[in-house]
Design an enzyme around this catalytic site. Structure first.
Site, PDB file in Angstrom:
ATOM      1  N   LYS A 197       0.862  -1.190   0.000  1.00 37.59           N
ATOM      2  CA  LYS A 197       0.000   0.000   0.000  1.00 37.59           C
ATOM      3  C   LYS A 197       0.894   1.234   0.000  1.00 37.59           C
ATOM      4  O   LYS A 197       1.750   1.395   0.887  1.00 37.59           O
ATOM      5  CB  LYS A 197      -0.863  -0.037   1.262  1.00 37.59           C
ATOM      6  CG  LYS A 197      -2.212   0.589   1.133  1.00 37.59           C
ATOM      7  CD  LYS A 197      -3.000   0.206   2.378  1.00 37.59           C
ATOM      8  CE  LYS A 197      -4.318   0.897   2.451  1.00 37.59           C
ATOM      9  NZ  LYS A 197      -4.944   0.673   3.757  1.00 37.59           N
ATOM     10  N   VAL A 198       0.688   2.080  -0.986  1.00 48.49           N
ATOM     11  CA  VAL A 198       1.552   3.249  -1.186  1.00 48.49           C
ATOM     12  C   VAL A 198       0.661   4.489  -1.247  1.00 48.49           C
ATOM     13  O   VAL A 198      -0.356   4.485  -1.944  1.00 48.49           O
ATOM     14  CB  VAL A 198       2.338   3.110  -2.528  1.00 48.49           C
ATOM     15  CG1 VAL A 198       3.242   4.299  -2.760  1.00 48.49           C
ATOM     16  CG2 VAL A 198       3.126   1.809  -2.554  1.00 48.49           C
TER      17      VAL A 198
END
Ligand code: G3P
Length: 237
Positions: free
Chosen positions: A84-85
């Site tokens: 998750k960015v």
């Protein structure tokens, strides 16, 4: 439509897996902070043993190198880890590098359709617009879901819209109607979706009627037995 659980709580994840409706899990540093005892990596590994669906693990670094280091380490934990960015210039660069390396990403903290479009172009496999946090500031968070679902369909983008920051069962229905491919929900909202006062009342009523009927039948059969026992025996029988 896929349902992910938005939590790092192992017991909640086990429960929803038993219900048979769990397609994946999303976590973030705030959700991990609510757990105790184990490291983030240990918690993630435990989750990947419960579900074979995507499990999002969020990076906290804000620079590209840091994001890449954290994400690569997460990706080694299990094959179903999705990194998750956050949406940012650095995040876009990291996501496009992860895509080249075959590491799946979930772009988080999306608040506009344009941000989602850019994340899709950078190769994110999941786009997470935050519905509730837009509602919090008096904007209709569901608009972004509708716009992004349409953009993804029109341009046949290889990505999925994941409705995040879902706070109520109504959000869930709206996200489903908007065509969101996935929604990630807190355990409490999933429980609220299961229950309805008339369902719960109906279950109790059926049980009570059943118990009453069984008692009446048992009484009747007892009475019959007593009548048979009390009846005078026929001579010669
Ligand atoms: O998936 C993102 C979610 O955890 C954020 O939810 O309620 O903190 O806005 P919320």
């Amino acid at each position: 439509m896929k349902i992910f659980l938005d939590t790092a709580d192992i017991e909640e994840i086990r429960t929803v897996a038993r219900w048979g409706v769990l397609d994946g899990v999303t976590t973030n540093p705030s959700l991990f902070a609510k757990t105790s005892g184990s490291s983030y990596e240990e918690v993630l590994q435990e989750i990947t043993k419960i579900t074979s669906g995507p499990v999002s693990a969020e990076v906290v670094a804000e620079d590209v190198e840091g994001m890449l280091n954290e994400g690569r380490a997460f990706a080694k934990l299990a094959p179903n880890i999705v990194v998750k960015v956050p949406m940012s210039e650095e995040g876009l660069e990291a996501m496009s590098t992860f895509a080249e390396e075959g590491i799946k990403t979930n772009c988080t903290l999306i608040f506009t359709a344009n941000q989602g479009l850019l994340a899709a172009k950078a190769g994110a496999s999941l786009l997470s617009p935050f519905v509730g946090r837009l509602d919090d500031i008096n904007q209709d968070g569901m608009i972004v879901i509708r716009e992004l679902v349409e953009i993804v369909a029109i341009h046949e983008l290889e990505t999925e819209v994941l409705a995040a920051s879902i706070r109520t069962p109504v959000h869930m229905t709206q996200a489903a109607l908007a065509g969101a491919h996935v929604a990630t929900l807190p355990f409490k909202v999933l429980q609220q979706m299961v229950h309805h006062p008339l369902t719960d009342k109906g279950i109790k009523q059926f049980r009570a009627d059943w118990d009453k009927t069984r008692e009446a039948l048992a009484e009747q059969s007892q009475q019959k037995k007593q009548e048979v026992a009390a009846a005078p025996t026929q001579p010669g029988s």
